[in-house]
Design a protein around this motif. Structure first.
Motif, PDB file in Angstrom:
ATOM      1  N   CYS A   1       0.855  -1.201   0.000  1.00  0.00           N
ATOM      2  CA  CYS A   1       0.000   0.000   0.000  1.00  0.00           C
ATOM      3  C   CYS A   1       0.891   1.252   0.000  1.00  0.00           C
TER       4      CYS A   1
ATOM      5  N   TYR B   1       0.255   4.283   1.083  1.00  0.00           N
ATOM      6  CA  TYR B   1      -0.115   5.360   1.995  1.00  0.00           C
ATOM      7  C   TYR B   1       0.754   5.352   3.256  1.00  0.00           C
ATOM      8  N   CYS B   2       0.231   4.878   4.360  1.00  0.00           N
ATOM      9  CA  CYS B   2       0.919   5.181   5.624  1.00  0.00           C
ATOM     10  C   CYS B   2       2.084   4.224   5.922  1.00  0.00           C
TER      11      CYS B   2
ATOM     12  N   VAL C   1       2.470   1.963   8.050  1.00  0.00           N
ATOM     13  CA  VAL C   1       2.231   0.576   8.464  1.00  0.00           C
ATOM     14  C   VAL C   1       2.801  -0.363   7.397  1.00  0.00           C
ATOM     15  N   GLY C   2       2.651   0.042   6.117  1.00  0.00           N
ATOM     16  CA  GLY C   2       3.245  -0.745   5.028  1.00  0.00           C
ATOM     17  C   GLY C   2       2.526  -2.049   4.765  1.00  0.00           C
ATOM     18  N   CYS C   3       1.209  -1.997   4.637  1.00  0.00           N
ATOM     19  CA  CYS C   3       0.434  -3.228   4.441  1.00  0.00           C
ATOM     20  C   CYS C   3       0.702  -3.852   3.073  1.00  0.00           C
TER      21      CYS C   3
ATOM     22  N   LEU D   1      -6.943  -4.463   5.575  1.00  0.00           N
ATOM     23  CA  LEU D   1      -6.723  -3.168   4.939  1.00  0.00           C
ATOM     24  C   LEU D   1      -7.639  -2.152   5.602  1.00  0.00           C
ATOM     25  N   CYS D   2      -7.251  -0.897   5.601  1.00  0.00           N
ATOM     26  CA  CYS D   2      -8.131   0.154   6.117  1.00  0.00           C
ATOM     27  C   CYS D   2      -8.940   0.736   4.958  1.00  0.00           C
TER      28      CYS D   2
ATOM     29  N   LYS E   1      -8.632   3.496   3.321  1.00  0.00           N
ATOM     30  CA  LYS E   1      -7.828   4.038   2.213  1.00  0.00           C
ATOM     31  C   LYS E   1      -7.237   2.902   1.374  1.00  0.00           C
ATOM     32  N   GLY E   2      -6.687   1.918   2.050  1.00  0.00           N
ATOM     33  CA  GLY E   2      -6.074   0.810   1.313  1.00  0.00           C
ATOM     34  C   GLY E   2      -7.092   0.056   0.477  1.00  0.00           C
TER      35      GLY E   2
ATOM     36  N   HIS F   1      -2.932   5.245  11.282  1.00  0.00           N
ATOM     37  CA  HIS F   1      -2.279   3.945  11.060  1.00  0.00           C
ATOM     38  C   HIS F   1      -3.298   2.860  11.429  1.00  0.00           C
ATOM     39  N   PRO F   2      -4.406   2.820  10.685  1.00  0.00           N
ATOM     40  CA  PRO F   2      -5.570   2.038  11.145  1.00  0.00           C
ATOM     41  C   PRO F   2      -5.297   0.553  11.336  1.00  0.00           C
ATOM     42  N   VAL F   3      -4.501  -0.038  10.459  1.00  0.00           N
ATOM     43  CA  VAL F   3      -4.294  -1.489  10.597  1.00  0.00           C
ATOM     44  C   VAL F   3      -3.453  -1.798  11.836  1.00  0.00           C
TER      45      VAL F   3
HETATM   46 FE1  SF4 Z   1      -2.461   1.412   3.651  1.00  0.00          FE
HETATM   47 FE2  SF4 Z   1      -4.281   1.578   5.578  1.00  0.00          FE
HETATM   48 FE3  SF4 Z   1      -2.341  -0.238   5.716  1.00  0.00          FE
HETATM   49 FE4  SF4 Z   1      -1.781   2.322   6.077  1.00  0.00          FE
HETATM   50  S1  SF4 Z   1      -3.073   1.043   7.390  1.00  0.00           S
HETATM   51  S2  SF4 Z   1      -0.594   0.899   4.807  1.00  0.00           S
HETATM   52  S3  SF4 Z   1      -3.190   3.300   4.631  1.00  0.00           S
HETATM   53  S4  SF4 Z   1      -3.969  -0.166   4.190  1.00  0.00           S
END
Ligand code: SF4
Length: 692
Positions: A13, A15-16, A18-20, A47-48, A50-51, A176-178
């Motif tokens: 991902c 975005y943030c 966390v690096g999912c 995934l959150c 956004k992801g 950092h939702p996940v």
């Molecule tokens: Fe992407 Fe959301 Fe995971 Fe952050 S927490 S890397 S935005 S999926």
């Protein structure tokens, strides 16, 4: 999972921090199916919002497809020749420090590596800085002071082993939702307690046992008080303290304060200290509320002091854990993409390190002094000292503090190049040369997340038009400037192998960052891997042996004292403005605004204000308000809520001149920085609020 002929690729991902891990499957209509990767150690399939909406953001209608000079479409040859010639002629006339690169945590590690090598090794200036300066530079400075290197000691698994998670200046639930889901899962599984330290009541407080709404910027006062209590209650780990120096001086400084600067009651402070001291397995997660401060580095060290004094570091289930805002802020740190770093955690100020890197790169020179950090860089642009500027994947005309002044500085620069995926940003509109870059789903490379895990990003879609990957654009310019051999890269794999080999030299100097064990790995098949990876040091846990990276192998407790934010409230500007993210938007919305689902969450810019303040100002719910600071003005929709305390207001930072011209929040923020890290104080400006 994939239909016939449609191959699913494993990627990350964008975005943030966390690096999912994500699984990307191209669709027949040109779209992209995005799922969480069940085998990725950051998210295990989660995934959150956004992801999971990534597939809605890959349309090409907004994309920059062709290079432009002065708004006119040109060939790549012409654009690259122009960039190389203008940089070369500027350097020839005014010297290497008359040019600069301003880059981004959105870059992949290989892109970052080439940019850093070009500027520091061949142009011969350290004038490369990154928007990560706005994100976590204070943590880098704090880590280096305490450990001797920018080492993140903790891992995500520590969260699952912890009995207490303390979130400091972090709305983990939204930003950092996940990772926050992992905290909540640990709470369910083992009763992990959660404390939130934040001036504002955020979504992260919903699942917390305690919320400490301390005064903005007073974190040092809280953690100094904790250090004093650790000592007073006999909780110092005397054995571990043998691995450190500086305890007495740090304690003396801590004892000089009593915590009143926090604005918390004595009972609240005592309860916090009791929980923290009484829970061996404590993980302290911190983020922008700590970093984005004129005392950000001291805040980081105040937290690290408490972990070092109790020996709660280098062990499962405990330790400090910085979480970064961007997907590859860590990779940028590792390749030396900040103006005060070299590469692979080697030091610019160390002559041996410089000589080794210079020899490895076969470079003509490596500068022996730091370059300009972000705020100073744009000051230099405004003053005409920087005459050629290359901005890559970031939008400083919106996102830098005192953004109007930065916009004017870029406008007045002799020569500005912007590489981006779109021409529709405030900064891209100011460029002399626009270079179309590949977007995340079109690029191959690596990123490093907040717990040091390196993951592959893999291309799933073709780049539209003539867009090219950043490493390739940078290497083309390097070759045109006369350094053919040094930039004769054919693939990101080749760059990664060179980078991994350089890290082996860092390892031989005893530095923490060493991934030389990956030199011979199959790059295409590379699995998520936490560094270090070398013959010298395997595995993911630093400091378990009590050895740190200062010359004497001891950690440092750093004496720190609380100081208030630089800007002072006054009758003309009576409110303290906090800024931050919303759940479903990302940075300046270049991608997330393309998803109707994400935009529906909070559809317009707003200002949170306490009911008592709204009443005093005659402001009703959803009224339009004007927000004035000494730097600029914005017009926002009032949201009346007791999530903010009286005298404080909060506004998200996403909206731009493109999406809401009157709501550029960073135009309100003063360009005040931490003296150690150079990170701007983005969360403590002073403003007035009036109903329109
Ligand atoms: Fe992407 Fe959301 Fe995971 Fe952050 S927490 S890397 S935005 S999926």
């Amino acid at each position: 999972m994939a239909g016939a002929g449609r191959k699913t690729v494993r990627s990350t991902c964008p975005y943030c921090g966390v690096g999912c891990g994500v699984l990307l499957t191209p669709q027949p209509d040109g779209g992209l199916d995005v799922r969480g990767d069940p085998d990725h150690p950051a998210n295990f399939g989660r995934l959150c919002s956004k992801g999971s909406a990534l597939g809605e953001t890959v349309g090409t209608g907004h994309r920059l497809l062709t290079p432009r000079i002065g708004g006119r479409e040109v060939s790549w040859e012409s654009a690259l020749d122009t960039v190389a010639e203008r940089f070369a002629s500027t350097i020839a006339e005014h010297g290497p420090d008359s040019v600069a690169f301003y880059v981004s945590g959105q870059l992949l590690t290989e892109d970052y590596y080439v940019a850093n090598k070009l500027m520091k090794g061949f142009i011969g200036s350290a004038n490369i800085d990154t928007n990560s300066r706005l994100c976590m530079a204070s943590t880098v400075a704090g880590h280096k002071r305490a450990f001797g290197t920018d080492t993140v000691p903790g891992t995500y698994e520590d969260i699952e082993d912890a009995d207490l998670v303390v979130l400091v200046g972090s709305n983990l639930a939204w930003c950092h939702p996940v990772l926050y889901q992992r905290v909540l899962a640990a709470r369910k599984a083992r009763g992990t307690r959660i404390i939130v330290v934040d001036p504002r009541r955020t979504a992260s407080c919903d699942g917390a046992d305690m919320h400490l709404a301390l005064e903005p910027g007073s974190d040092v006062a809280l953690f100094n008080r904790l250090l004093a209590e650790i000592d007073a209650r006999g909780a110092v780990d005397a054995d571990f303290l043998g691995n450190t120096t500086g305890f007495d001086a740090a304690l003396e400084q801590a004892r000089a304060e009593d915590g009143t600067a926090t604005g918390l009651s004595e009972a609240q402070i005592a309860a916090f200290c009791t929980e923290w001291i009484g829970t061996e397995k404590t993980v302290t997660i911190f983020s922008q509320g700590v970093n984005q401060s004129s005392s950000g580095s001291d805040k980081v060290n105040a937290i690290l002091n408490c972990h070092l004094a109790t020996g709660r570091i280098g062990k499962p289930g405990c330790g400090p854990l910085s979480v970064t805002g961007q997907p590859n802020a860590m990779g940028g740190r590792e390749v030396g993409g900040l103006a005060n770093m070299l590469a692979c955690h080697l030091d610019l100020e160390n002559a041996d390190h410089r000589a080794a890197v210079r020899e490895f790169w076969a470079a003509p020179t490596v500068p022996d002094a730091p370059g300009l950090k972000a705020v100073d860089m744009f000051d230099a642009v405004g003053e005409g000292r920087i005459k050629a500027l290359w901005i890559i994947h970031t939008n400083p005309a919106v996102s830098m503090p005192d953004a109007d002044r930065v916009r004017d500085a870029i406008t007045g620069c002799d020569f500005t190049v912007v590489s981006d995926i779109t021409a529709e940003t405030d900064t891209a509109r100011l460029a002399d040369v626009l270079l179309p870059a590949s977007a995340w789903a079109e690029k191959d490379g690596t990123v490093t997340n907040s717990d040091r895990t390196i993951s592959r990003q893999r291309a799933a879609l073709p780049a539209p038009g003539s867009a090219r990957p950043d490493w390739e654009i940078l290497a083309e310019v390097g070759r045109r400037m006369g350094w053919q051999g040094a930039f004769d890269y054919q693939s990101p794999a080749e760059i990664f192998r060179e980078y991994a080999a350089l890290s082996g030299i860092a390892g031989s100097f005893g530095r923490d960052f060493d991934i030389s064990g990956l030199v011979g790995e199959d790059y295409d098949a590379l699995q998520p891997t936490r560094w270090p990876v070398s013959a010298r040091r395997e595995g993911g846990r630093f400091f378990s042996d009590g050895r740190f990276f200062h010359a004497d192998q001891k950690a440092r407790l750093v004496p720190v004292s609380w100081r208030p934010p630089v800007a002072k409230t006054a009758p003309r500007y009576p409110f303290r403005l906090n800024t931050g993210r919303t759940r479903d938007q990302w940075h300046t919305m270049t991608r997330t605004a393309l998803s109707a689902r994400l935009s529906a969450h909070l559809a317009e810019p707003f200002l949170e204000i306490h009911p008592a303040d709204a009443f005093a100002k005659g402001i009703g719910s959803a009224d339009l308000v004007r927000v004035d600071s000494p730097q600029g003005s914005a017009i926002l929709r009032a949201r009346i809520t007791d999530a903010v305390r009286p005298g404080q207001v909060f506004a998200p930072m996403h909206w731009t001149g493109e999406t809401a011209p009157s709501a550029r929040i960073d135009a309100l923020v003063a360009a005040v920085t931490d003296p150690v890290s150079g990170q701007p104080e983005s969360k403590a400006s002073v403003v007035n609020v009036t109903r329109l």
